[in-house]
Design an enzyme around this catalytic site. Structure first.
Site, PDB file in Angstrom:
ATOM      1  N   ASP A 111       6.455   3.508  -5.274  1.00 29.00           N
ATOM      2  CA  ASP A 111       5.565   2.342  -5.195  1.00 29.00           C
ATOM      3  C   ASP A 111       4.886   2.113  -6.536  1.00 29.00           C
ATOM      4  O   ASP A 111       4.709   3.041  -7.317  1.00 29.00           O
ATOM      5  CB  ASP A 111       4.411   2.596  -4.206  1.00 29.00           C
ATOM      6  CG  ASP A 111       4.886   2.896  -2.818  1.00 29.00           C
ATOM      7  OD1 ASP A 111       6.016   2.524  -2.496  1.00 29.00           O
ATOM      8  OD2 ASP A 111       4.102   3.515  -2.076  1.00 29.00           O
TER       9      ASP A 111
HETATM   10  N1  URA Z   1       6.251   7.446  -0.147  1.00 27.07           N
HETATM   11  C1  URA Z   1       5.374   6.452  -0.396  1.00 27.07           C
HETATM   12  O1  URA Z   1       4.610   6.054   0.460  1.00 27.07           O
HETATM   13  N2  URA Z   1       5.368   5.919  -1.633  1.00 27.07           N
HETATM   14  C2  URA Z   1       6.177   6.327  -2.633  1.00 27.07           C
HETATM   15  O2  URA Z   1       6.112   5.794  -3.746  1.00 27.07           O
HETATM   16  C3  URA Z   1       7.078   7.356  -2.357  1.00 27.07           C
HETATM   17  C4  URA Z   1       7.090   7.909  -1.097  1.00 27.07           C
END
Ligand code: URA
Length: 246
Positions: A111
């Site tokens: 993310d």
């Molecule tokens: N899980 C999440 O919620 N975000 C990420 O970036 C990776 C795994």
């Protein structure tokens, strides 16, 4: 990567310009192979990582040829996308690498507000092996939580019964290792959308900060600063699959 390729095509695919640009470079004796100026832009050569040491373009060592894998320390605020607005992880690589064919892609995604170890490659086979559910390549995250852990979370994540909102298949068992009241390592082997944040939401908590420090058996190097990247060696790639079924 095996097989031979015409020099003008190889350099054009690596972002050094059009085939015509490469022919100009050769005409001006700007491409050197094994210490000798190349005179024929159509010469064929075997494409492999050894070319970096053997070839120079405008006096500078050749970029890594196709078949490269990268580990990047993704900083907060960057997006794993080729075209969204704002800062992209691809902006952290040399400009020329953006026009390579085959293109460099991220191996899965983090993310925008997650930092840490992000792998990138132009090798589709390698990418699929890493994300294949059959390989069970684990990913370890450091989660900082809004609310204190209550003690039941480790068992719930390990149960293989936790369901994410909007899904009908329970999550595979995951390992939670609390570090303090509001911090824990979480190791997962799947890659569902926003998985870690949604796992904590499913048990009534909230992730405030998320950082990935390990993929398979490969750790984010402690001397790799946020925004920095490094080419992966064969040993780094093997470490990703350490403990995975063949
Ligand atoms: N899980 C999440 O919620 N975000 C990420 O970036 C990776 C795994």
């Amino acid at each position: 990567m095996s097989g031979t390729m015409r020099l003008d095509r190889l350099l054009a695919n690596m972002g050094y310009g059009s085939r015509r640009d490469i022919q100009q470079l050769v005409r001006h004796r700007c491409v050197v192979l094994d210490g000798a100026e190349v005179t024929n832009a159509e010469m064929r050569l075997a494409v492999g990582p050894d070319l970096v040491a053997r070839m120079q373009v405008n006096g500078v060592a050749l970029d890594p040829p196709p078949g490269l894998a990268i580990m990047l320390h993704k900083p907060l605020g960057t997006t794993c996308s080729h075209k969204e607005a704002g800062a992209l992880v691809y902006d952290l690589l040399p400009t020329r690498w953006r026009t390579r064919d085959p293109a460099i892609s991220t191996v899965g995604r983090l993310d925008k507000e997650t930092s840490g170890l992000l792998l990138m490659t132009d090798d589709g086979g390698l990418l699929h092996r890493i994300i294949s559910p059959k390989k069970h390549v684990s990913k370890r995250y450091l989660a900082t939580l809004a609310r204190p852990l209550e003690g039941h979370e480790t068992a719930r994540f390990a149960s293989g019964e936790l369901m994410l909102e909007g899904e009908d298949k329970p999550l595979l068992p995951a390992r939670l290792e609390p570090l303090s009241e509001r911090q824990a390592w979480l190791t997962i082997t799947e890659g569902r959308y926003h998985q870690v944040r949604r796992m904590f939401a499913a048990i009534g908590n909230h992730v405030e900060a998320l950082h990935r420090d390990r993929v398979g058996g490969l750790d984010l190097p402690s001397d790799l600063e946020p925004g920095g990247f490094r080419l992966m060696s064969a040993a780094d790639i093997a470490a990703v699959f350490a403990g995975s079924p063949a």
